[in-house]
Design an enzyme around this catalytic site. Structure first.
Site, mmCIF file in Angstrom:
data_model
loop_
_atom_site.group_PDB
_atom_site.id
_atom_site.type_symbol
_atom_site.label_atom_id
_atom_site.label_comp_id
_atom_site.label_asym_id
_atom_site.label_seq_id
_atom_site.Cartn_x
_atom_site.Cartn_y
_atom_site.Cartn_z
ATOM 1 C CB SER A 32 -0.836 -0.003 1.290
ATOM 2 O OG SER A 32 -1.457 1.254 1.500
ATOM 3 C CE1 TYR B 241 -4.478 -1.961 5.120
ATOM 4 C CE2 TYR B 241 -3.171 -0.017 4.632
ATOM 5 C CZ TYR B 241 -3.957 -1.076 4.202
ATOM 6 O OH TYR B 241 -4.214 -1.241 2.869
HETATM 7 P P1 NAD Z 1 -11.510 -6.109 0.097
HETATM 8 O O1 NAD Z 1 -12.095 -6.000 1.451
HETATM 9 O O2 NAD Z 1 -12.328 -5.788 -1.101
HETATM 10 O O3 NAD Z 1 -10.881 -7.548 -0.134
HETATM 11 C C1 NAD Z 1 -10.158 -8.200 0.868
HETATM 12 C C2 NAD Z 1 -10.084 -9.658 0.510
HETATM 13 O O4 NAD Z 1 -9.356 -10.329 1.547
HETATM 14 C C3 NAD Z 1 -11.464 -10.329 0.439
HETATM 15 O O5 NAD Z 1 -11.445 -11.319 -0.561
HETATM 16 C C4 NAD Z 1 -11.594 -10.960 1.822
HETATM 17 O O6 NAD Z 1 -12.485 -12.075 1.847
HETATM 18 C C5 NAD Z 1 -10.169 -11.401 2.039
HETATM 19 N N1 NAD Z 1 -9.830 -11.645 3.442
HETATM 20 C C6 NAD Z 1 -9.998 -10.833 4.509
HETATM 21 N N2 NAD Z 1 -9.584 -11.465 5.623
HETATM 22 C C7 NAD Z 1 -9.148 -12.699 5.239
HETATM 23 C C8 NAD Z 1 -8.610 -13.805 5.922
HETATM 24 N N3 NAD Z 1 -8.445 -13.799 7.243
HETATM 25 N N4 NAD Z 1 -8.279 -14.902 5.215
HETATM 26 C C9 NAD Z 1 -8.469 -14.950 3.857
HETATM 27 N N5 NAD Z 1 -8.973 -13.916 3.162
HETATM 28 C C10 NAD Z 1 -9.301 -12.806 3.850
HETATM 29 O O7 NAD Z 1 -10.210 -5.173 0.173
HETATM 30 P P2 NAD Z 1 -9.226 -4.605 -0.941
HETATM 31 O O8 NAD Z 1 -9.302 -3.127 -0.853
HETATM 32 O O9 NAD Z 1 -9.410 -5.278 -2.231
HETATM 33 O O10 NAD Z 1 -7.826 -5.001 -0.289
HETATM 34 C C11 NAD Z 1 -6.970 -5.969 -0.842
HETATM 35 C C12 NAD Z 1 -5.540 -5.634 -0.459
HETATM 36 O O11 NAD Z 1 -5.192 -4.365 -0.994
HETATM 37 C C13 NAD Z 1 -5.315 -5.520 1.048
HETATM 38 O O12 NAD Z 1 -4.073 -6.090 1.397
HETATM 39 C C14 NAD Z 1 -5.302 -4.030 1.284
HETATM 40 O O13 NAD Z 1 -4.561 -3.680 2.417
HETATM 41 C C15 NAD Z 1 -4.642 -3.552 0.011
HETATM 42 N N6 NAD Z 1 -4.856 -2.147 -0.312
HETATM 43 C C16 NAD Z 1 -6.123 -1.652 -0.505
HETATM 44 C C17 NAD Z 1 -6.268 -0.320 -0.814
HETATM 45 C C18 NAD Z 1 -7.607 0.301 -1.060
HETATM 46 O O14 NAD Z 1 -7.682 1.521 -1.183
HETATM 47 N N7 NAD Z 1 -8.676 -0.458 -1.164
HETATM 48 C C19 NAD Z 1 -5.152 0.520 -0.893
HETATM 49 C C20 NAD Z 1 -3.901 -0.020 -0.685
HETATM 50 C C21 NAD Z 1 -3.772 -1.355 -0.403
#
Ligand code: NAD
Length: 256
Positions: free
Chosen positions: A138, A151
């Site tokens: 991130s 985080y």
């Molecule tokens: P999201 O909530 O849409 O997806 C998260 C996914 O992780 C889902 O499929 C969920 O079921 C799964 N998950 C959660 N806990 C779990 C567990 N204990 N075991 C297995 N699966 C699990 O979120 P997202 O925004 O798509 O995030 C995905 C990644 O991207 C994360 O690592 C997040 O930190 C990172 N990220 C997101 C953003 C943003 O703005 N959305 C920015 C930077 C980084």
């Protein structure tokens, strides 16, 4: 480009993970999905791209379940060629108010799970002399924001793990790199938009603009599709000597 390769994407039932899984599938990779919630929808989306798909529901906070998932993937497809460590959760609170159980869960899911999946994937990648480990970090792997201690700590850890994994495999065909998105409008961020809308008494649209305005000069969300194409680049021949980078796709967030 990725026919006969297998990609395992953790947390790929939603958001960025699903976007990356679909981009890799469009290149011909078979996909192992993981994550909670609706599984049949994401499975159908991948199948429609003409590749094979399997699902394992490992809870990424549980090392024994991660081990089981990696064995399952190897039995089903022979080997994991591309590992995308993407599963992640968020919780927002000041350090002195941060629930201890939330801290532990964020470190386990956002950081430690990437160590476990990587250590279990590397031997077969080394034996084949080809592998790609892509860690979804991130911008918070590069800079901090208030009220996101667990985080930010986990994501800085992911960037460190990425560098060490890349170095240890630098003379092989196994690369490891990190993707550092800014704001992406997934369920993880929609929760933060909703909280802002309630706290400030503004509409959802206004809350989105305020969220972007705080951090992201482009005033645009990065999309899972754009992040998927960056993952495809890391898997392409042109990515062969890209090792240990933390590449932000963040509308200028960390350029400030
Ligand atoms: P999201 O909530 O849409 O997806 C998260 C996914 O992780 C889902 O499929 C969920 O079921 C799964 N998950 C959660 N806990 C779990 C567990 N204990 N075991 C297995 N699966 C699990 O979120 P997202 O925004 O798509 O995030 C995905 C990644 O991207 C994360 O690592 C997040 O930190 C990172 N990220 C997101 C953003 C943003 O703005 N959305 C920015 C930077 C980084």
């Amino acid at each position: 480009m990725l026919a006969n390769k297998t990609a395992l994407v953790t947390g790929s039932t939603s958001g960025i993970g699903l976007g990356i899984a679909k981009a890799l599938a469009r290149q011909g990779a078979n996909i192992v999905l993981n994550g909670f919630g609706d599984v049949e929808g994401p499975k159908a989306e991948i199948l429609a791209l003409g590749v094979q798909v399997a699902y394992h529901g490992a809870d990424m906070s549980k090392p024994a379940e991660i081990e089981d998932m990696m064995k399952f993937a190897a039995e089903r497809f022979g080997r994991v060629d591309i590992l995308v460590n993407n599963a992640g959760i968020q919780h927002v609170a000041r350090v002195e108010d941060f629930p201890v159980a939330k801290w532990d869960a964020i470190i386990a899911i956002n950081l430690t799970s990437a160590f476990h999946a990587s250590r279990l994937a590397i031997p077969a990648m080394r034996a084949a002399n080809w592998g790609r480990i892509i860690n979804v970090a991130s911008v918070h792997g590069l800079v901090g924001s208030a009220e996101k201690s667990a985080y930010v700590a986990a994501k800085h850890g992911v960037v460190g793990l990425t560098k060490v994994t890349a170095l240890e495999n630098a003379t092989s065909g196994v690369t490891c790199n990190a993707i550092c998105p800014g704001w992406v409008l997934t369920p993880l961020v929609q929760k933060q938009v909703d909280a802002k809308a309630v706290a400030l008494g503004v509409s959802n649209e206004e809350a989105k603009k305020l969220l972007l305005g705080e951090k992201e000069p482009s005033m645009q969300f990065t999309t899972p599709e754009e992040l998927g194409e960056l993952a495809v680049f890391f898997c392409s021949p042109a990515g062969n000597n890209v090792r240990g980078v933390a590449w932000n796709m963040d509308g200028g967030w960390v350029a400030q």
